[in-house]
Scaffold this active site. Structure first.
Site, short mmCIF file in Angstrom:
data_model
loop_
_atom_site.label_atom_id
_atom_site.label_comp_id
_atom_site.label_asym_id
_atom_site.label_seq_id
_atom_site.Cartn_x
_atom_site.Cartn_y
_atom_site.Cartn_z
N LYS A 125 1.87 -4.81 9.13
CA LYS A 125 2.14 -3.76 8.16
C LYS A 125 3.50 -3.24 8.47
CE LYS A 125 -1.98 -1.93 6.67
NZ LYS A 125 -2.86 -0.84 6.43
N ASP A 152 -8.42 9.24 6.11
CA ASP A 152 -8.12 8.51 4.88
C ASP A 152 -9.21 7.49 4.61
OD1 ASP A 152 -6.73 7.80 2.61
OD2 ASP A 152 -5.25 6.56 3.65
N GLY A 164 0.83 -1.20 0.00
CA GLY A 164 0.00 0.00 0.00
C GLY A 164 0.85 1.24 0.00
N SER A 165 0.21 2.35 0.31
CA SER A 165 0.92 3.62 0.28
C SER A 165 1.95 3.73 1.41
CB SER A 165 -0.08 4.76 0.35
OG SER A 165 -1.21 4.40 1.11
N TYR A 166 1.80 2.94 2.46
CA TYR A 166 2.73 3.06 3.58
C TYR A 166 3.83 2.00 3.56
CZ TYR A 166 -1.63 5.13 5.20
OH TYR A 166 -2.79 5.83 5.30
N GLY A 167 3.54 0.87 2.97
CA GLY A 167 4.51 -0.22 3.01
C GLY A 167 3.82 -1.53 2.71
P1 ADP Z 1 -3.54 1.04 1.23
O1 ADP Z 1 -2.62 2.19 1.12
O2 ADP Z 1 -4.12 0.61 -0.08
O3 ADP Z 1 -4.58 1.25 2.30
P2 ADP Z 1 -2.57 -1.12 2.88
O4 ADP Z 1 -1.15 -1.33 3.24
O5 ADP Z 1 -3.50 -0.65 3.93
O6 ADP Z 1 -2.61 -0.18 1.64
O7 ADP Z 1 -3.14 -2.48 2.28
C1 ADP Z 1 -2.45 -3.27 1.35
C2 ADP Z 1 -3.29 -4.49 1.02
O8 ADP Z 1 -3.47 -5.27 2.19
C3 ADP Z 1 -4.67 -4.18 0.50
O9 ADP Z 1 -4.99 -5.13 -0.49
C4 ADP Z 1 -5.57 -4.38 1.69
O10 ADP Z 1 -6.85 -4.83 1.30
C5 ADP Z 1 -4.85 -5.46 2.47
N1 ADP Z 1 -5.04 -5.29 3.92
C6 ADP Z 1 -4.66 -4.23 4.69
N2 ADP Z 1 -4.99 -4.40 5.98
C7 ADP Z 1 -5.62 -5.61 6.06
C8 ADP Z 1 -6.22 -6.38 7.14
N3 ADP Z 1 -6.25 -5.90 8.39
N4 ADP Z 1 -6.77 -7.58 6.82
C9 ADP Z 1 -6.75 -8.05 5.56
N5 ADP Z 1 -6.21 -7.40 4.51
C10 ADP Z 1 -5.65 -6.20 4.75
MG MG Z 2 -4.98 0.69 3.98
#
Ligand code: ADP
Ligand code: MG
Length: 282
Positions: free
Chosen positions: A37, A144, A17-20
């Site tokens: 994350k 967000d 995602g946008s953070y990592g």
């Molecule tokens: P974004 O900047 O898109 O919000 P994230 O890092 O939050 O990026 O998410 C990256 C991926 O991981 C996405 O496909 C999101 O659906 C999935 N994801 C993030 N958090 C969770 C979680 N708690 N449970 C399941 N999938 C997740």
């Molecule tokens: Mg996210």
């Protein structure tokens, strides 16, 4: 005892995602499935790091059935990395749901939308209701709200994720830099660099509910500059005719260009349309 990375077994990469990176992991002690994350804080200044620490501390205190539960954090100083360990949401996110509906050319039922809507209102209320300890920064805002940050669990109940991190992890809140992708849900006041407030979350929520109905955001354009023009004009098509006028009018009130004229969470929750859903899911 603080936990360590080796307490978790990595299963696979869910996505970036946008953070990592976001990884699915298994906690070795009890086999619980979680996500972590990983975020790089190497390029942050000292005050930014301080803010990251305080935002993460806030996340730990946000305990609500419709909010993604934060379990733990691990810091690897040698790599300047922060790992947030969180609840795993098995039902995917609303961005995937919207994409699937668009592909299948099938609209969601109004019932389904009102369920998601009321659970999101309850999650945001829990978040807005929480005050920062040091007092001077006021309410906890989401900042967000977008389909990719709203998850569904195995019962199709909402789990709102990624609170507050937007502010710390994007160094600059200007229109161009805030989002990696196209900022479809950015409120007019954010575009004008007026302070983000709780009514900005209402705007984004209005955009999100609109997109759940129409399967496209209320304001679209091929680039950010044209998108800004569209948002400032404030014109959007009615949601598909299968949805009620009440729902259309509620969304329109949330998308008022003047932030002070938008309803509060409580106003929306108390409306005739949502009252019974909010009661059922409280
Ligand atoms: P974004 O900047 O898109 O919000 P994230 O890092 O939050 O990026 O998410 C990256 C991926 O991981 C996405 O496909 C999101 O659906 C999935 N994801 C993030 N958090 C969770 C979680 N708690 N449970 C399941 N999938 C997740
Ligand atoms: Mg996210």
């Amino acid at each position: 005892m603080p936990s360590k990375l080796c307490d978790y077994e990595i299963l696979y990469l869910i996505g970036s995602g946008s953070y990592g990176k976001c990884l699915k992991v298994r906690r070795k002690s009890d086999s619980k499935i979680l996500v972590w994350k990983d975020m790089d804080y190497g390029s942050m200044t000292e005050p930014e790091k301080q803010q990251l620490v305080s935002e993460v501390n806030l996340l730990r205190e946000l305990k609500h059935k419709y909010i993604v539960r934060y379990h733990d954090r691990i810091i690897d100083r040698s790599k300047s990395r922060l790992y947030l360990i969180m609840e795993y949401c098995a039902g995917g996110d609303l961005a995937s749901l919207i994409t699937k509906c668009r592909k299948d050319r099938s609209f969601l039922d109004e019932e389904t939308i009102l369920k998601i809507f009321s659970q999101l209102l309850l999650a945001l209320q829990a978040c807005h209701g929480q005050r920062r300890r040091n007092g001077n920064q006021g309410k906890v805002l989401h900042r967000d709200l977008k389909p990719a940050n709203v998850f569904l669990d195995e019962n199709n109940d909402v789990k709102l994720g990624d609170f507050g991190l937007a502010r710390v992890l994007h160094h600059d809140t200007s229109f161009a830099k805030t989002f990696v992708g196209t900022p479809y849900y950015m409120s007019p006041e954010q575009m004008n660099k007026v302070q983000y407030n709780d009514k900005s979350d209402i705007w984004s929520l209005g955009c999100l509910i609109y997109e759940l109905c129409a399967l496209v955001p209320p304001f679209t354009a091929p680039n950010q500059k044209l998108l800004a023009v569209k948002i400032k004009e404030g014109q959007f098509r009615r949601i598909p005719s299968k949805y009620s006028n009440d729902l259309q009018e509620c969304i329109a009130s949330m998308l008022n260009l003047t932030s002070t004229l938008r309803p509060s969470l409580e106003d929306i929750m108390g409306s005739l349309m949502l009252r019974k859903y909010v009661k059922e899911y409280s």
